[in-house]
Design a protein around this motif. Structure first.
Motif, short mmCIF file in Angstrom:
data_model
loop_
_atom_site.label_atom_id
_atom_site.label_comp_id
_atom_site.label_asym_id
_atom_site.label_seq_id
_atom_site.Cartn_x
_atom_site.Cartn_y
_atom_site.Cartn_z
N ALA A 25 -15.36 28.18 -22.50
CA ALA A 25 -15.35 28.05 -23.95
C ALA A 25 -14.41 29.03 -24.63
O ALA A 25 -13.84 28.73 -25.68
N ILE A 26 -14.22 30.23 -24.06
CA ILE A 26 -13.38 31.22 -24.73
C ILE A 26 -11.90 30.97 -24.49
O ILE A 26 -11.07 31.54 -25.16
N ASN A 27 -11.58 30.15 -23.50
CA ASN A 27 -10.18 29.87 -23.20
C ASN A 27 -9.72 28.62 -23.92
O ASN A 27 -10.46 27.67 -24.07
N GLN A 28 -8.49 28.63 -24.34
CA GLN A 28 -7.92 27.45 -24.96
C GLN A 28 -7.09 26.69 -23.93
O GLN A 28 -6.47 27.29 -23.06
N ILE A 29 -7.05 25.41 -24.09
CA ILE A 29 -6.30 24.57 -23.16
C ILE A 29 -4.82 24.65 -23.51
O ILE A 29 -4.43 24.47 -24.66
N SER A 30 -4.02 24.94 -22.50
CA SER A 30 -2.57 25.01 -22.68
C SER A 30 -1.94 23.63 -22.50
O SER A 30 -1.08 23.24 -23.27
N SER A 31 -2.37 22.93 -21.44
CA SER A 31 -1.86 21.58 -21.23
C SER A 31 -2.85 20.76 -20.41
O SER A 31 -3.63 21.30 -19.64
N THR A 32 -2.78 19.46 -20.61
CA THR A 32 -3.63 18.52 -19.89
C THR A 32 -2.72 17.43 -19.33
O THR A 32 -1.96 16.81 -20.07
N ILE A 33 -2.81 17.24 -18.02
CA ILE A 33 -1.90 16.32 -17.35
C ILE A 33 -2.71 15.26 -16.60
O ILE A 33 -3.66 15.57 -15.88
N GLU A 34 -2.31 14.02 -16.76
CA GLU A 34 -2.89 12.91 -16.00
C GLU A 34 -1.93 12.57 -14.88
O GLU A 34 -0.73 12.37 -15.13
N GLU A 35 -2.42 12.51 -13.67
CA GLU A 35 -1.59 12.18 -12.51
C GLU A 35 -2.07 10.86 -11.93
O GLU A 35 -3.18 10.78 -11.41
N MET B 286 0.84 -1.21 0.00
CA MET B 286 0.00 0.00 0.00
C MET B 286 0.87 1.25 0.00
O MET B 286 0.56 2.22 -0.70
N ALA B 287 1.95 1.24 0.77
CA ALA B 287 2.84 2.40 0.82
C ALA B 287 3.49 2.64 -0.54
O ALA B 287 3.60 3.76 -1.00
N LEU B 288 3.92 1.56 -1.16
CA LEU B 288 4.51 1.69 -2.49
C LEU B 288 3.51 2.24 -3.50
O LEU B 288 3.84 3.09 -4.32
N SER B 289 2.28 1.75 -3.40
CA SER B 289 1.27 2.24 -4.35
C SER B 289 0.92 3.69 -4.08
O SER B 289 0.56 4.42 -4.99
N THR B 290 1.04 4.12 -2.84
CA THR B 290 0.72 5.50 -2.49
C THR B 290 1.87 6.44 -2.77
O THR B 290 1.70 7.50 -3.36
N PHE B 291 3.07 6.09 -2.35
CA PHE B 291 4.19 7.01 -2.44
C PHE B 291 5.12 6.76 -3.63
O PHE B 291 5.73 7.66 -4.13
N GLY B 292 5.21 5.55 -4.06
CA GLY B 292 6.17 5.24 -5.09
C GLY B 292 5.59 5.16 -6.49
O GLY B 292 6.30 4.92 -7.43
N PHE B 293 4.31 5.39 -6.60
CA PHE B 293 3.68 5.16 -7.88
C PHE B 293 3.31 6.44 -8.61
O PHE B 293 2.94 6.41 -9.76
N ALA B 294 3.41 7.56 -7.95
CA ALA B 294 2.97 8.82 -8.54
C ALA B 294 3.67 9.07 -9.87
O ALA B 294 4.89 9.08 -9.95
N GLN B 295 2.85 9.25 -10.88
CA GLN B 295 3.37 9.51 -12.22
C GLN B 295 2.51 10.59 -12.87
O GLN B 295 1.31 10.61 -12.70
N LYS B 296 3.15 11.44 -13.62
CA LYS B 296 2.45 12.47 -14.37
C LYS B 296 2.80 12.30 -15.83
O LYS B 296 3.94 12.01 -16.18
N LYS B 297 1.79 12.50 -16.66
CA LYS B 297 2.07 12.48 -18.10
C LYS B 297 1.11 13.43 -18.80
O LYS B 297 -0.03 13.60 -18.39
#
Length: 143
Positions: A41-51, A10-21
């Motif tokens: 709607a008037i704003n354009q997306i600059s970036s989208t990140i999955e964590e 559980m600790a590994l999955s909580t602390f050691g697994f964090a990934q961003k892409k």
């Protein structure tokens, strides 16, 4: 021994697994795409990140060209909208919170809102941070 192994996993999955892409906008959950389309709607997306926080937890962060950051849970429900001192769309703020801020702090704007299971946290343009319960009733000024 078995308990220790489970805790370590559980600790590994909580602390050691964090990934961003970085992902494409169309990879966001449908709820998140609809929220952005309907409110920014008037704003354009600059970036989208999955964590990927753990094996079971995933969040998304969207940054708009004007600097606004929006965080979504794994299902695409918004959790936080931070305009970074720029007013956020009022239609995403519960009416009771809008009314309280307008009455108690006239000439200010809501620049950030965060929701959790029990409360809303709101930052207004004069720098004050306010807390409301889930029904939108004011509870305190956060120090």
């Amino acid at each position: 021994m078995k308990t220790i192994a489970i805790i370590a996993l559980m600790a590994l999955s909580t602390f050691g697994f964090a990934q961003k892409k970085v992902i494409n906008n169309n990879q966001l959950p449908a709820n998140a795409q609809t929220f952005i389309k309907n409110n920014f709607a008037i704003n354009q997306i600059s970036s989208t990140i999955e964590e990927q926080e753990s094996l079971f937890s995933k969040e998304y962060k969207v940054i708009l060209n004007n600097g606004t950051e929006i965080e979504f849970d794994k299902s695409g429900n918004w959790e936080e909208v931070d305009g970074h001192k720029i007013a956020i769309p009022l239609k995403i703020v519960p009416r009771t919170i809008q009314n309280y801020v307008a009455k108690s702090f006239p000439n200010t704007q809501i620049v950030k809102i965060k929701k959790s299971l029990r409360k809303y946290e709101v930052e207004i343009s004069n720098g004050l941070e306010l807390e409301f319960n889930k029904k939108g009733q004011f509870t305190k000024i956060d120090d």
